[in-house]
Design a protein around this motif. Structure first.
Motif, short mmCIF file in Angstrom:
data_model
loop_
_atom_site.label_atom_id
_atom_site.label_comp_id
_atom_site.label_asym_id
_atom_site.label_seq_id
_atom_site.Cartn_x
_atom_site.Cartn_y
_atom_site.Cartn_z
N GLU A 1 70.13 62.58 2.85
CA GLU A 1 69.23 63.64 2.69
C GLU A 1 69.46 64.82 1.77
O GLU A 1 70.52 64.84 1.58
CB GLU A 1 68.82 64.29 4.28
CG GLU A 1 67.94 63.53 5.08
CD GLU A 1 67.54 64.17 6.28
OE1 GLU A 1 67.94 65.48 6.43
OE2 GLU A 1 66.97 63.43 7.15
N TRP B 1 55.42 54.97 -2.38
CA TRP B 1 55.73 55.19 -1.10
C TRP B 1 54.16 55.40 -0.13
O TRP B 1 54.39 54.63 1.30
CB TRP B 1 56.61 56.30 -0.80
CG TRP B 1 57.98 56.43 -1.45
CD1 TRP B 1 58.34 57.05 -2.43
CD2 TRP B 1 59.21 55.42 -1.04
NE1 TRP B 1 59.63 56.89 -2.87
CE2 TRP B 1 60.07 55.98 -2.06
CE3 TRP B 1 59.18 54.53 -0.37
CZ2 TRP B 1 61.36 55.38 -2.08
CZ3 TRP B 1 60.64 53.86 -0.16
CH2 TRP B 1 61.62 54.15 -1.14
N ASP C 1 55.88 57.10 3.22
CA ASP C 1 56.01 58.68 2.97
C ASP C 1 55.97 59.56 3.90
O ASP C 1 56.15 60.78 3.73
CB ASP C 1 54.74 59.02 1.83
CG ASP C 1 53.47 59.04 2.50
OD1 ASP C 1 53.21 58.07 3.47
OD2 ASP C 1 52.82 60.06 2.17
N ALA C 2 56.10 59.01 5.17
CA ALA C 2 55.99 60.16 6.13
C ALA C 2 57.27 60.93 6.35
O ALA C 2 57.27 62.08 6.90
CB ALA C 2 55.86 59.29 7.64
N ASP C 3 58.54 60.40 5.84
CA ASP C 3 59.54 61.02 6.02
C ASP C 3 59.78 61.83 4.57
O ASP C 3 60.99 62.55 4.54
CB ASP C 3 60.74 60.17 5.94
CG ASP C 3 60.90 59.21 4.96
OD1 ASP C 3 59.88 59.23 4.10
OD2 ASP C 3 61.76 58.38 5.04
N SER D 1 59.51 60.60 1.42
CA SER D 1 59.97 60.13 0.56
C SER D 1 58.96 60.32 -1.02
O SER D 1 57.67 60.38 -0.90
CB SER D 1 59.90 58.52 0.60
OG SER D 1 60.79 58.40 1.51
N ALA E 1 64.11 66.07 2.99
CA ALA E 1 63.40 64.78 2.28
C ALA E 1 64.75 63.68 2.12
O ALA E 1 65.64 64.15 1.76
CB ALA E 1 62.66 64.93 1.26
N PRO E 2 64.33 62.50 1.97
CA PRO E 2 65.47 61.53 1.85
C PRO E 2 65.79 61.83 0.37
O PRO E 2 65.23 62.16 -0.61
CB PRO E 2 64.60 60.10 1.82
CG PRO E 2 63.54 60.31 2.58
CD PRO E 2 63.00 61.93 2.35
N ARG F 1 68.41 57.21 -0.97
CA ARG F 1 68.82 57.70 0.50
C ARG F 1 70.11 58.17 0.32
O ARG F 1 71.11 57.73 1.48
CB ARG F 1 68.39 56.75 1.62
CG ARG F 1 66.98 56.24 1.37
CD ARG F 1 66.45 55.53 2.59
NE ARG F 1 65.41 54.83 2.57
CZ ARG F 1 64.04 55.65 2.85
NH1 ARG F 1 64.07 56.85 2.98
NH2 ARG F 1 62.88 54.68 2.52
#
Length: 527
Positions: free
Chosen positions: A27, A447, A453-455, A457, A464-465, A517
């Motif tokens: 991250e 994404w 894209d929920a994380d 991205s 964020a990643p 990542r």
């Protein structure tokens, strides 16, 4: 592992003047200025020396094995004439020593002969060997006599022509036979080559458009296995088979769709149009899928928790898919129409209606750059009036259609900055989106198209990643070798804070590093 990047230009909405970035594991831990960065602990520090750091690109439509075969084998895109192409086939046949010759990338509209090779010409060039040469759009091919023998009933299939040019069902059957002839080692080599090329261009994720008419379940399974075992771009797999939910689930695909063909391509005269082709009035193919079929496919996909997606280039095919989305809502409810994809979306007659359908438009701006414009192949196929309805990036974005950009490699090569440029500075200037919007479509848009894209991205922000690319400065003006440069010379959008100058005729950035990542998957000239 904590890696600190210093002395750069960080493209981040969370900190507009950022020059430094800290990665902790997978991250982004922090973004800010150099002075603060030097107070942070890190296992490794990298001096960016002014380089640009952005979110990595996502290519939303790729055929990995086919792309790799062009990279390591017979790529006919450089052939300037029919004679050049035949000479390349002969040379490859000598090297292959009796093995089938698979090639791609020929485009007869760029040759002075204005025609593809014939079956007899391929027979001579290959010394009687099996040859399958896919047209640049991937929707027609020319084949040798020996290749026809691999599908005994091919002459009875729609799309067969005695000249050796095959389209629709005949093309699909012969393509499956051609690719089935490849040994697993060749498939693996091709897949590795594609992932390496993508990573070297700042691409961290590829949406693989597999299917029974495009590749095979074994091909997608091998690719997903390779991606899980070796560093490289992430693979988001799609299985384009009507009602193929069970296979998609077994493969671990993100969706049962993608290259699920509602039509073909304009170059091969197989895209479905409301009116006949301008340069071939006898060519007037209808959409390959019926509304009832698409509705049932959507219902089964959603019940299985999967996306659906449809290949639609011509206006009749696009309308057929939208008709079906409206029908599925009326019959089963709104949730069955949410979050699906429309691949290509080249001719959209009603952007507002497409926006209301909830479909994401997965588009290829390089198509417009290569074949658009008043003198291009698209104008020949559909005429000047219908040409104005093609690749309307601006209208689609204004209507609220989510956009995701890709290459459709090997149809066009990986070149993400060139794709962003093509959408920001298209053949028809009224279709342009801003460079920022085009960049977003080729990064976070990818994404989002895959519901990934929920994380966070696709953006550079703490938490964020750590999926990013490092770029040389770019933006060095060159001589105006392209007369389009004058058209954009006073464009106020040219200077976009945080993005390189993307005007035609300006040198584009070079990738120095790609990170997925937190894992480096490509390193160029960056220490």
């Amino acid at each position: 592992m904590r890696t600190l990047y210093l002395n750069g230009d960080i493209y981040s909405h969370s900190s507009r003047d950022a020059t430094a970035l800290l990665i902790d594991g997978s991250e982004i831990a922090w973004i800010g200025d150099d002075d603060t960065a030097r107070t942070l602990s890190a296992d490794r520090s990298i001096d960016l020396n002014g380089a640009l750091v952005t979110p990595a690109f996502v290519d939303s439509h790729v055929h990995v094995t086919a792309t790799g075969l062009g990279l390591i084998g017979l790529d006919l895109s450089s052939a300037a004439t029919l004679a050049d192409a035949l000479a390349m086939v002969e040379a490859q046949s000598r090297r292959s020593r009796g093995r089938p010759v698979l090639g791609a990338g020929w485009d007869e509209t760029r040759w002075p002969e204005q025609r593809p090779p014939t079956i007899s010409e391929l027979d001579r060039a290959s010394y009687g060997g099996a040859v399958f040469l896919s047209r640049v759009d991937g929707h027609s091919a020319v084949v040798s006599s020996s290749m026809l023998l691999t599908v005994p009933d091919v002459r009875a299939l729609a799309g067969f022509d005695p000249s050796g040019l095959v389209t629709t069902l005949a093309h699909d059957a012969l393509r499956v036979a051609a690719y089935s002839s490849l040994p697993p080692s060749a498939v693996e080599e091709a897949q590795r080559a594609t992932r390496a090329r993508a990573a070297s261009l700042g691409i961290a994720a590829l949406h693989e458009m597999a299917g029974p008419e495009v590749s095979s379940a074994d091909d997608l399974a091998a690719l997903l296995k390779l991606a899980s075992a070796e560093p490289g771009p992430e693979i988001v797999g799609y299985w384009g088979e009507l009602f193929g939910v069970a296979t998609a689930v077994e493969l671990g695909a993100a969706g049962v769709g993608g290259d699920l063909f509602c039509d073909g391509s304009l170059g091969s005269h197989t895209a479905a149009l409301h009116q006949p082709y301008s340069d071939a009035a006898e060519s007037h193919p209808a959409p390959r899928l019926e509304v009832a079929e698409i509705v049932e496919h959507l219902r089964r996909s959603v019940d299985a928790g999967l996306q659906a997606g449809f290949h639609a280039i011509g206006d009749a095919a696009v309308d057929r898919v939208i008709d079906s989305l409206e029908a599925v809502v009326a019959e089963h409810g709104a949730r069955y129409a949410a979050g699906h994809r429309l691949e290509h979306a080249a001719m959209v007659r009603d952007p507002q209606r497409l926006a209301a359908s909830g479909l994401t438009a997965s588009m290829q701006p390089a198509f417009d750059a290569n074949w658009g414009g008043q003198e291009g192949m698209y104008s020949e196929r559909v005429g000047a009036e219908r040409l104005r309805s093609m690749h309307r990036f601006a209208e689609l974005a204004a209507a609220g259609v989510p956009l995701a950009f890709g290459s459709d490699a090997p149809v066009t090569p990986f070149d993400p900055w060139r794709a962003v440029q093509a959408a920001a500075y298209p053949q028809d200037t009224s279709a342009a989106v801003t460079p920022r919007a085009a960049f977003l479509a080729h990064t976070r848009g990818g994404w989002r198209a895959a519901r990934g894209d929920a994380d966070g991205s696709g953006v550079l922000a703490p938490g964020a990643p750590a999926t990013l690319a490092v770029w040389s400065a770019g933006g060095i003006a060159v001589d105006a070798v392209d007369d389009r440069l004058a058209r954009w010379s006073t464009d106020p959008r040219a200077a976009v804070p945080g993005l390189p100058d993307l005007r035609p005729g300006v040198e584009l950035p070079t990738c120095l590093q790609t990170v997925l990542r937190g894992e480096v998957i490509f390193t160029g000239d960056l220490p």
